[in-house]
Design a protein around this motif. Structure first.
Motif, PDB file in Angstrom:
ATOM      1  N   GLN A 118       0.834  -1.212   0.000  1.00 46.76           N
ATOM      2  CA  GLN A 118       0.000   0.000   0.000  1.00 46.76           C
ATOM      3  C   GLN A 118       0.866   1.260   0.000  1.00 46.76           C
ATOM      4  O   GLN A 118       0.534   2.239  -0.686  1.00 46.76           O
ATOM      5  N   ARG A 119       1.976   1.253   0.744  1.00 50.30           N
ATOM      6  CA  ARG A 119       2.886   2.414   0.717  1.00 50.30           C
ATOM      7  C   ARG A 119       3.433   2.615  -0.684  1.00 50.30           C
ATOM      8  O   ARG A 119       3.480   3.738  -1.191  1.00 50.30           O
ATOM      9  N   MET A 120       3.859   1.528  -1.325  1.00 50.95           N
ATOM     10  CA  MET A 120       4.377   1.636  -2.692  1.00 50.95           C
ATOM     11  C   MET A 120       3.303   2.163  -3.640  1.00 50.95           C
ATOM     12  O   MET A 120       3.568   3.039  -4.466  1.00 50.95           O
ATOM     13  N   LEU A 121       2.093   1.648  -3.504  1.00 48.51           N
ATOM     14  CA  LEU A 121       1.005   2.047  -4.404  1.00 48.51           C
ATOM     15  C   LEU A 121       0.526   3.468  -4.129  1.00 48.51           C
ATOM     16  O   LEU A 121       0.013   4.138  -5.030  1.00 48.51           O
ATOM     17  N   ALA A 122       0.704   3.959  -2.893  1.00 49.77           N
ATOM     18  CA  ALA A 122       0.264   5.308  -2.533  1.00 49.77           C
ATOM     19  C   ALA A 122       1.309   6.362  -2.876  1.00 49.77           C
ATOM     20  O   ALA A 122       0.965   7.437  -3.384  1.00 49.77           O
ATOM     21  N   TYR A 129      -3.237   4.732  -5.080  1.00 51.66           N
ATOM     22  CA  TYR A 129      -3.839   4.194  -3.865  1.00 51.66           C
ATOM     23  C   TYR A 129      -4.107   5.349  -2.911  1.00 51.66           C
ATOM     24  O   TYR A 129      -3.211   6.094  -2.540  1.00 51.66           O
ATOM     25  N   SER A 130      -5.369   5.481  -2.491  1.00 51.23           N
ATOM     26  CA  SER A 130      -5.759   6.599  -1.625  1.00 51.23           C
ATOM     27  C   SER A 130      -6.342   6.131  -0.294  1.00 51.23           C
ATOM     28  O   SER A 130      -6.833   6.947   0.475  1.00 51.23           O
ATOM     29  N   GLY A 131      -6.275   4.852  -0.022  1.00 46.81           N
ATOM     30  CA  GLY A 131      -6.825   4.328   1.228  1.00 46.81           C
ATOM     31  C   GLY A 131      -5.825   4.416   2.360  1.00 46.81           C
ATOM     32  O   GLY A 131      -4.706   4.920   2.215  1.00 46.81           O
ATOM     33  N   ALA A 143      -7.431  -2.313  -6.771  1.00 48.53           N
ATOM     34  CA  ALA A 143      -7.480  -1.445  -7.959  1.00 48.53           C
ATOM     35  C   ALA A 143      -6.110  -0.821  -8.229  1.00 48.53           C
ATOM     36  O   ALA A 143      -5.652  -0.782  -9.378  1.00 48.53           O
ATOM     37  N   ALA A 144      -5.442  -0.341  -7.188  1.00 45.76           N
ATOM     38  CA  ALA A 144      -4.119   0.260  -7.370  1.00 45.76           C
ATOM     39  C   ALA A 144      -3.098  -0.796  -7.788  1.00 45.76           C
ATOM     40  O   ALA A 144      -2.220  -0.527  -8.619  1.00 45.76           O
ATOM     41  N   PHE A 145      -3.208  -2.009  -7.239  1.00 43.92           N
ATOM     42  CA  PHE A 145      -2.295  -3.089  -7.624  1.00 43.92           C
ATOM     43  C   PHE A 145      -2.505  -3.456  -9.092  1.00 43.92           C
ATOM     44  O   PHE A 145      -1.547  -3.729  -9.813  1.00 43.92           O
ATOM     45  N   ALA A 146      -3.735  -3.426  -9.553  1.00 48.11           N
ATOM     46  CA  ALA A 146      -4.019  -3.692 -10.972  1.00 48.11           C
ATOM     47  C   ALA A 146      -3.393  -2.604 -11.851  1.00 48.11           C
ATOM     48  O   ALA A 146      -2.834  -2.905 -12.912  1.00 48.11           O
ATOM     49  N   ARG A 147      -3.467  -1.341 -11.412  1.00 49.14           N
ATOM     50  CA  ARG A 147      -2.816  -0.258 -12.177  1.00 49.14           C
ATOM     51  C   ARG A 147      -1.304  -0.467 -12.212  1.00 49.14           C
ATOM     52  O   ARG A 147      -0.662  -0.290 -13.252  1.00 49.14           O
TER      53      ARG A 147
END
Length: 156
Positions: A118-122, A129-131, A143-147
């Motif tokens: 999540q840190r990497m995706l944010a 990633y906005s969560g 969704a962010a992992f898919a992107r």
């Protein structure tokens, strides 16, 4: 009549012996036991192979594996199944750049893996990633992992 009765007695005895020995179809169910290393397609797999694509398609998971082959230490198959070897390579990447505890690299997708992911995706590379960094596998993480996965197609 007497030979018919004898035949039934012999058949009955054979049935009892067969059921006792477990040799007749339908007498019971015995699943085959895995042998050591069975199903371990990736280096470092131990026991049951856990595949967790976190909602990615097979093709997207292949993109992630291609990324890991170049940017981390992944040496397994590019098969679109993120198993223990794929996740251990991802954990090594996350340990190098995103705060995953290097002492916990085990190839299992747990809360620490998800928090680092999540840190990497944010914060990395704009994957949106906005969560919360909460270690939960929710729809925003997926969704962010898919992107992220889609952006890695150039590695294949």
């Amino acid at each position: 009549m007497r030979s018919n009765s004898l035949a039934r007695s012999v058949a009955g005895v054979a049935l009892v012996i067969g059921i006792t020995a477990g040799g007749l179809a339908g007498a019971g169910f015995a699943a085959p036991q895995p042998t050591a290393g069975a199903g371990a397609a990736e280096a470092g797999d131990v026991g049951v192979r856990a595949v967790n694509n976190l909602g990615l398609s097979t093709q997207q998971a292949k993109y992630v594996q291609c990324f890991l082959r170049v940017e981390s230490t992944y040496a397994g198959a590019i098969d679109g199944a993120l198993g223990n070897g794929s996740w251990a390579a991802m954990q090594r990447h996350l340990a190098a750049y995103w705060g995953y505890p290097a002492s916990q690299i085990d190839g299992a997708v747990g809360p620490n893996t998800l928090k680092a992911l999540q840190r990497m995706l944010a914060y990395g590379y704009g994957y949106g990633y906005s969560g919360s960094i909460d270690g939960l596998d929710g729809p925003k993480t997926r969704a962010a992992f898919a992107r992220f996965a889609d952006e890695q197609r150039g590695y294949c």
